[in-house]
Design an enzyme around this catalytic site. Structure first.
Site, PDB file in Angstrom:
ATOM      1  N   CYS A 166      -0.585   4.169   2.066  1.00 23.84           N
ATOM      2  CA  CYS A 166      -0.425   4.061   3.524  1.00 23.84           C
ATOM      3  C   CYS A 166       1.032   4.306   3.923  1.00 23.84           C
ATOM      4  O   CYS A 166       1.302   5.019   4.882  1.00 23.84           O
ATOM      5  CB  CYS A 166      -0.804   2.670   4.026  1.00 23.84           C
ATOM      6  SG  CYS A 166      -2.193   1.911   3.186  1.00 23.84           S
ATOM      7  N   ASP A 167       1.953   3.697   3.215  1.00 18.13           N
ATOM      8  CA  ASP A 167       3.336   3.651   3.701  1.00 18.13           C
ATOM      9  C   ASP A 167       4.314   4.517   2.920  1.00 18.13           C
ATOM     10  O   ASP A 167       5.473   4.660   3.320  1.00 18.13           O
ATOM     11  CB  ASP A 167       3.844   2.188   3.656  1.00 18.13           C
ATOM     12  CG  ASP A 167       2.943   1.252   4.439  1.00 18.13           C
ATOM     13  OD1 ASP A 167       2.362   1.716   5.425  1.00 18.13           O
ATOM     14  OD2 ASP A 167       2.817   0.083   4.050  1.00 18.13           O
ATOM     15  N   CYS A 225       0.829  -1.203   0.000  1.00 19.09           N
ATOM     16  CA  CYS A 225       0.000   0.000   0.000  1.00 19.09           C
ATOM     17  C   CYS A 225       0.866   1.257   0.000  1.00 19.09           C
ATOM     18  O   CYS A 225       1.372   1.685   1.048  1.00 19.09           O
ATOM     19  CB  CYS A 225      -0.916  -0.008   1.223  1.00 19.09           C
ATOM     20  SG  CYS A 225      -1.966   1.439   1.310  1.00 19.09           S
TER      21      CYS A 225
END
Ligand code: NAP
Length: 542
Positions: A367-368, A364
């Protein structure tokens, strides 16, 4: 504020009228309000001056406010752990609310509301927000960064005040004026206001509704849509939708508009894959929109019509009339079921992939990605997702190289062009053989399937975006017929092999676009409506 006949945010006429109104408000309040200012003796701060002036003005209207001022070396400063000034404490024997700064500019509204709530002895918080705050069972140290020129700040500050008044033993509040305490603003990188931290985690950027603030404080992460919770142990419905992605959310809207009572159950993140898609550029009507924003729009829309049960996993479905759907928290009795369970990301299966998950391996980028700013990573895959996510990583300053197993991308031409324009390097005909590193990803072992050579590449992260597998565990448990490719088998009405159970979205295979999933959700809901009125299983049996 039903019981407070004064709204500080509106023009209530002349100054004299406003003063008289305020006098009446204070007169009607049952409590005295005790304020304590701690200030430095060595300098006369403009904030301390403002506090004295404003408090004096209020004390001319009412005798219910007491005001004491002490130096930082006073024993009360030690007792209440005040180490810097000016710090204003409000009812410190009862609440833990302190203000680094004062009621200047827009913050005057916050100050007035705070006085009124203290005088009333209650926060006037909404029922829904109170219920969420009631579920907080561990301490929360809240900091709201504000400034006198920010018109949105009072709303967020007041949210935090209400929470701190609701659970005084557990929730403490520091209102931090970034001009008064630039050191704290710097320490928390709070370069925009309002910004809210709880236990040093940023839980809100900007102002929220009371309910969203409460939910963010409970979960210690920013919440953008408030979904009311229910304790009901049994929910009766015409349609239970499993999966809160575009297909499920759209089906919820369509079903309810047809008159069916529907409920959506989602075990993970609402929106499914869309929630982690950096940018969506092919959803009609929205030229370019963040995936999470699109999900928030859809969820907010769906909540107008249907109930959503987030964070609940379906653990069992008993086939019958009605179906009994059991989740980790309750049971649902329903006439029909729609499986819109979507798909989950595929794994490479390379050594090191699962061991280093969360330590450099990620599925992701939204997200990261930020954790890899300025660092070197690869994005594995050649489809729309890999290219979209590689572009996102490049945009946020990550040094990304695309690694693809063939010499041609599967992604649409438009995205491919963007990839080349962004000059993102591509390693063609290259496969990941192993991900290496002890504590975190350090390098990858790659295989050039043309030259048949292996080589290592030092890097910090491996992002993997190689497609999705349908989430069919429930379908398998029910014994539904599947296609050869492993998707749920359905007819043109989205009916599966069990009467009364339907499917929609990526779990059916097909084009797997947000708009097609939404379309399938709408189709399924309409067909379910027709079948609920006139069940095909009875029709065909008769
Ligand atoms: P996808 O289209 O199935 O592409 C998967 C990519 O990963 C392919 O390039 C494939 O290589 C590669 N791959 C698969 N298994 C691999 C393995 N074991 N090792 C190395 N590479 C592997 O998947 P997606 O990109 O995740 O997209 C899924 C669906 O969502 C698609 O229908 C897509 O159109 C849609 N989507 C659309 C958008 C958009 O329209 N903006 C954005 C995201 C996703 P090969 O090419 O060699 O098979």
């Amino acid at each position: 504020m039903a019981e407070v006949p004064f709204d500080p945010s509106t023009d209530q006429g002349s100054q004299a009228d406003a003063t008289r109104q305020l006098e009446r408000v204070f007169q009607s309040m049952p409590n005295e309000i005790h304020l304590f200012l701690f200030s430095r003796k060595d300098r006369d701060d403009p904030f301390a001056q403002a506090i004295r002036q404003v408090v004096r003005a209020f004390r001319e209207m009412t005798n219910k406010i007491t005001f004491r001022e002490y130096g930082l070396d006073h024993e009360l400063a030690r007792k209440w752990q005040v180490t810097d000034g000016p710090t204003l404490l409000f009812e410190p024997e009862k609440y833990n609310i302190r203000w680094y700064g004062g009621p200047l500019g827009e913050e005057g509204r916050t100050f007035l509301e705070l006085l009124i709530y203290l005088g009333l002895g209650k926060s006037n918080i909404s029922e829904q927000a109170r219920e969420v705050i009631g579920r907080i069972d561990e301490p929360r140290q809240v900091k709201v960064f504000v400034s006198p020129t920010c018109p949105y700040c009072p709303q967020q500050a007041v949210n935090a005040i209400k929470a701190a008044m609701e659970k005084p033993g557990q929730i403490s509040l520091e209102l931090v004026d970034i001009q008064c305490r630039p050191d704290l603003a710097e320490q928390y990188s709070a370069h925009s206001v309002p910004q809210t931290f709880a236990n040093d985690v940023m839980i809100a950027m900007g102002a929220q509704t009371e309910e969203l603030f409460a939910a963010s404080l409970l979960k210690l992460e920013q919440q953008t849509v408030f979904i009311p919770e229910t304790e009901d142990e049994l929910v009766e419905a015409d349609l239970v939708i499993v999966g809160g992605g575009p297909a499920g959310l759209t089906a919820g809207i369509y079903a309810a508009r047809s008159g069916l009572k529907s409920a959506i159950i989602e075990r993970g993140a609402l929106g499914g894959q869309v929630a982690t898609t950096p940018v969506v550029e092919n959803y009609p009507g929205l030229t370019s929109v963040g995936g999470k924003t699109l999900v928030d729009i859809m969820v907010t829309h769906a909540l107008e019509y249907t109930t959503i049960f987030p964070g609940e996993e379906v653990i069992d479905i008993e086939v019958g009339r009605p179906f009994v759907v059991s989740t980790s928290r309750r049971k649902f009795h329903t006439k029909t079921i729609l499986l819109a369970t979507g798909a989950t990301h595929k794994h490479l299966g390379a050594p090191g992939e699962s061991r280093l998950l969360g330590r450099g391996v990620s599925y992701c980028s939204t997200c990261d990605g930020m954790l890899f700013k300025g660092k070197k990573v690869i994005m594995v895959g050649g489809g729309n997702s890999a290219v979209t996510e590689a572009l996102h990583l490049r945009n946020i300053g990550v040094d990304v190289t695309l690694v693809h197993r063939r010499d041609k991308l599967r992604a649409q031409d438009f995205l491919t062009r963007l990839l080349f324009e962004a000059r993102i390097p591509v390693l063609w005909n290259t496969e990941v053989r192993e991900i290496l590193g002890e504590d975190r990803v350090r390098q990858v072992l790659l295989f050039d399937n043309q030259s048949k050579e292996t080589f290592t590449l030092p890097l910090d992260g491996v992002f993997i975006s190689i497609g999705y597998e349908p989430a069919i565990s429930l379908a398998q448990k029910l014994g539904l017929a599947l296609t050869e490719e492993g998707y749920i088998q359905k007819d043109a009405h989205h009916r599966t092999s069990i009467d009364g159970i339907y499917s929609a979205g990526d779990v059916e295979g097909g084009y797997k676009q947000i708009v097609t999933a939404a379309g399938q959700g709408a189709e399924a809901a309409m067909s379910i409506f027709e079948d609920v009125i006139n069940p095909y299983w009875k029709r065909e049996a008769g």
